[in-house]
Design a protein around this motif. Structure first.
Motif, mmCIF file in Angstrom:
data_model
loop_
_atom_site.group_PDB
_atom_site.id
_atom_site.type_symbol
_atom_site.label_atom_id
_atom_site.label_comp_id
_atom_site.label_asym_id
_atom_site.label_seq_id
_atom_site.Cartn_x
_atom_site.Cartn_y
_atom_site.Cartn_z
ATOM 1 N N ASP A 163 8.568 -8.818 8.506
ATOM 2 C CA ASP A 163 7.238 -8.916 9.121
ATOM 3 C C ASP A 163 7.219 -9.805 10.368
ATOM 4 O O ASP A 163 6.608 -9.459 11.368
ATOM 5 N N PHE A 164 7.843 -10.968 10.293
ATOM 6 C CA PHE A 164 7.881 -11.870 11.441
ATOM 7 C C PHE A 164 9.116 -11.523 12.272
ATOM 8 O O PHE A 164 10.166 -11.239 11.734
ATOM 9 N N GLU A 165 8.968 -11.560 13.584
ATOM 10 C CA GLU A 165 10.159 -11.405 14.412
ATOM 11 C C GLU A 165 10.934 -12.710 14.422
ATOM 12 O O GLU A 165 12.121 -12.726 14.148
ATOM 13 N N ASN A 166 10.243 -13.803 14.772
ATOM 14 C CA ASN A 166 10.892 -15.108 14.724
ATOM 15 C C ASN A 166 9.847 -16.211 14.706
ATOM 16 O O ASN A 166 8.695 -15.997 15.060
ATOM 17 N N LEU A 167 10.283 -17.367 14.290
ATOM 18 C CA LEU A 167 9.466 -18.572 14.315
ATOM 19 C C LEU A 167 10.256 -19.636 15.058
ATOM 20 O O LEU A 167 11.465 -19.764 14.855
ATOM 21 N N THR A 168 9.580 -20.392 15.917
ATOM 22 C CA THR A 168 10.258 -21.446 16.656
ATOM 23 C C THR A 168 9.469 -22.746 16.551
ATOM 24 O O THR A 168 8.269 -22.741 16.267
ATOM 25 N N ALA A 169 10.170 -23.836 16.781
ATOM 26 C CA ALA A 169 9.545 -25.155 16.825
ATOM 27 C C ALA A 169 10.344 -26.023 17.786
ATOM 28 O O ALA A 169 11.563 -25.894 17.885
ATOM 29 N N GLU A 170 9.645 -26.891 18.488
ATOM 30 C CA GLU A 170 10.274 -27.777 19.463
ATOM 31 C C GLU A 170 10.352 -29.182 18.905
ATOM 32 O O GLU A 170 9.606 -29.544 18.001
ATOM 33 N N GLY A 171 11.250 -29.978 19.481
ATOM 34 C CA GLY A 171 11.355 -31.370 19.093
ATOM 35 C C GLY A 171 12.104 -32.172 20.134
ATOM 36 O O GLY A 171 12.805 -31.619 20.984
ATOM 37 N N PHE B 102 19.049 -15.148 11.271
ATOM 38 C CA PHE B 102 19.713 -16.434 11.465
ATOM 39 C C PHE B 102 18.709 -17.560 11.606
ATOM 40 O O PHE B 102 17.538 -17.338 11.901
ATOM 41 N N VAL B 103 19.196 -18.759 11.394
ATOM 42 C CA VAL B 103 18.444 -19.990 11.664
ATOM 43 C C VAL B 103 19.367 -20.834 12.518
ATOM 44 O O VAL B 103 20.526 -21.044 12.167
ATOM 45 N N GLY B 104 18.863 -21.277 13.657
ATOM 46 C CA GLY B 104 19.715 -22.046 14.554
ATOM 47 C C GLY B 104 18.922 -22.952 15.459
ATOM 48 O O GLY B 104 17.696 -23.033 15.387
ATOM 49 N N ILE B 105 19.655 -23.622 16.335
ATOM 50 C CA ILE B 105 19.042 -24.573 17.248
ATOM 51 C C ILE B 105 19.752 -24.498 18.592
ATOM 52 O O ILE B 105 20.939 -24.201 18.647
ATOM 53 N N LYS B 106 18.976 -24.694 19.668
ATOM 54 C CA LYS B 106 19.572 -24.724 20.998
ATOM 55 C C LYS B 106 18.802 -25.695 21.878
ATOM 56 O O LYS B 106 17.677 -26.096 21.555
ATOM 57 N N TYR B 107 19.409 -26.059 22.985
ATOM 58 C CA TYR B 107 18.782 -26.987 23.928
ATOM 59 C C TYR B 107 18.318 -26.225 25.152
ATOM 60 O O TYR B 107 19.068 -25.444 25.735
ATOM 61 N N HIS B 108 17.062 -26.444 25.544
ATOM 62 C CA HIS B 108 16.493 -25.844 26.743
ATOM 63 C C HIS B 108 16.202 -26.975 27.719
ATOM 64 O O HIS B 108 15.617 -27.998 27.345
ATOM 65 N N ASP B 109 16.609 -26.811 28.972
ATOM 66 C CA ASP B 109 16.486 -27.879 29.969
ATOM 67 C C ASP B 109 15.074 -28.420 30.122
ATOM 68 O O ASP B 109 14.866 -29.623 30.200
ATOM 69 N N LYS B 110 14.071 -27.540 30.180
ATOM 70 C CA LYS B 110 12.710 -27.976 30.462
ATOM 71 C C LYS B 110 11.922 -28.353 29.215
ATOM 72 O O LYS B 110 10.995 -29.143 29.280
ATOM 73 N N ILE B 111 12.280 -27.791 28.078
ATOM 74 C CA ILE B 111 11.505 -27.989 26.849
ATOM 75 C C ILE B 111 12.129 -29.044 25.940
ATOM 76 O O ILE B 111 11.453 -29.861 25.353
ATOM 77 N N GLY B 112 13.422 -29.016 25.788
ATOM 78 C CA GLY B 112 14.124 -29.893 24.860
ATOM 79 C C GLY B 112 14.778 -29.056 23.782
ATOM 80 O O GLY B 112 15.174 -27.912 24.013
ATOM 81 N N ILE C 34 17.397 -32.942 17.721
ATOM 82 C CA ILE C 34 17.740 -31.862 16.788
ATOM 83 C C ILE C 34 17.006 -32.018 15.463
ATOM 84 O O ILE C 34 16.413 -31.066 14.954
ATOM 85 N N THR C 35 17.028 -33.193 14.909
ATOM 86 C CA THR C 35 16.403 -33.451 13.618
ATOM 87 C C THR C 35 14.904 -33.190 13.672
ATOM 88 O O THR C 35 14.339 -32.579 12.765
ATOM 89 N N ASP C 36 14.271 -33.633 14.737
ATOM 90 C CA ASP C 36 12.826 -33.444 14.900
ATOM 91 C C ASP C 36 12.469 -31.959 15.008
ATOM 92 O O ASP C 36 11.509 -31.499 14.393
ATOM 93 N N ALA C 37 13.249 -31.202 15.761
ATOM 94 C CA ALA C 37 12.992 -29.767 15.910
ATOM 95 C C ALA C 37 13.155 -29.043 14.579
ATOM 96 O O ALA C 37 12.332 -28.197 14.213
ATOM 97 N N LEU C 38 14.202 -29.369 13.830
ATOM 98 C CA LEU C 38 14.412 -28.728 12.527
ATOM 99 C C LEU C 38 13.326 -29.118 11.540
ATOM 100 O O LEU C 38 12.855 -28.285 10.757
#
Length: 82
Positions: free
Chosen positions: A50-58, A30-40, A61-65
């Protein structure tokens, strides 16, 4: 003459990232997005291979994606150079 500009939605951006991952990495859980209180906002792509997962912060929503898409493109570019 005015040009009609179509505005990208969050769903469109997620679909674009999903297609990019599917094309280059194969199985995508899956590809998705969520909000974390301390991170954003956190965008995440989870794989079966091969990869378990990749993440990025922003800051939104638009910035994170966008950050996730750029991170994936950098990995693809490095992989193609080897």
């Amino acid at each position: 003459m005015s040009q009609k500009q179509s505005k990208k939605t969050t769903s469109d951006r997620i679909k674009q990232i999903y297609d990019l991952c599917k094309e280059h990495f194969g199985d995508v859980r899956f590809v998705g997005i969520k909000y974390h209180d301390k991170i954003g906002w956190i965008a995440k792509a989870q794989f079966n291979g091969d990869f378990e997962n990749l993440t990025a912060e922003g800051k939104d929503i638009t910035d994170a994606l966008r950050n996730l898409k750029n991170r994936i493109k950098k990995i693809i570019k490095r992989y193609n150079e080897v």
